[in-house]
Design a protein around this motif. Sequence first.
Motif, PDB file in Angstrom:
ATOM      1  N   ARG A   1       5.752  -0.158  -2.601  1.00 42.72           N
ATOM      2  CA  ARG A   1       5.332  -1.156  -3.603  1.00 42.72           C
ATOM      3  C   ARG A   1       4.308  -2.130  -3.041  1.00 42.72           C
ATOM      4  O   ARG A   1       3.323  -2.470  -3.711  1.00 42.72           O
ATOM      5  N   ARG A   2       4.516  -2.600  -1.816  1.00 41.11           N
ATOM      6  CA  ARG A   2       3.678  -3.664  -1.264  1.00 41.11           C
ATOM      7  C   ARG A   2       2.515  -3.151  -0.433  1.00 41.11           C
ATOM      8  O   ARG A   2       1.583  -3.908  -0.157  1.00 41.11           O
TER       9      ARG A   2
ATOM     10  N   HIS B   1       8.003  -4.222   5.269  1.00 34.27           N
ATOM     11  CA  HIS B   1       8.715  -5.493   5.389  1.00 34.27           C
ATOM     12  C   HIS B   1      10.127  -5.152   5.849  1.00 34.27           C
ATOM     13  O   HIS B   1      10.903  -4.565   5.101  1.00 34.27           O
TER      14      HIS B   1
END
Length: 272
Positions: free
Chosen positions: A212-213, A217
């Motif tokens: 998604r990013r 993370h």
Amino acid sequence: MPEGHTLHRLARRQQRFFGGQQVRVTSPQGRFAHEAALLDGLVFRRAEAWGKHLIHRYTPGPTGPVDAGPMVHVHLGIYGAFSEEPVPMGQPTGQVRMRIEGAEVGTDLRGPTACEMYTPDDLAALVARLGPDPLRSDAEPEKAWQAISRSRRAIGALLMDQQVLAGVGNVYRAEVLFRAGIEPHRPGTTITRTEFDALWADLLFLMPVGVRRGKMHVIRPDDDHGAPSYAADRPRTYVYRRAGEPCRVCGTPVAWQEMDGRNLFWCPSCQT
């Protein structure tokens, strides 16, 4: 080398840019010219990923069985990359192996380890030799568990073996082992089913975030402070590329060594 989340994100972008469109396919470099000529003018039906492998599917028209048309297999390797620009695209720069032009966006592929036509048998053989991909809904974690639980190899090496788990690379390897508190030199035979299930669940949690990013993370919110990341454009990590720096949790210097030709990082206190 890009990890699996990068390929899945790339597949989603290319599906959005080209899916259902009649596309122009060329090979400015010339090394893929014959194959590009066969694809030129076909409809780009699907882009999908298995681990670190990307598959493009084409058909003569926008309907009909998507599995019946030609396929292209791409493995970016260490140096491969796609770049994008609006259509009409400018003159190719560098060694462009394959150029795809849709209605509004085009992409150039440079420096891949593989860019080749695939048959259904080729794809079946590829999938058969890969371990389960946590980012695919059809993944079968039991296959990975059986491979790990029967092996005397270190769990740190097993997680990087694409025949055990597809798409996991050096960053996810280091970080999920830290988050699970597992010492990377432990043989696979010592990993309990509970520990494996926790590793798999963590990959199911972390890797979609990367899709998604566009970036990994891996730090829990309570630990996302202190020393900056190993690079200005990367989020913080617990241990990856932090050799000699204090562990974010316990302060012990992060350890480093080479394992199977790749850099391995872990905390000697948190990972037992």
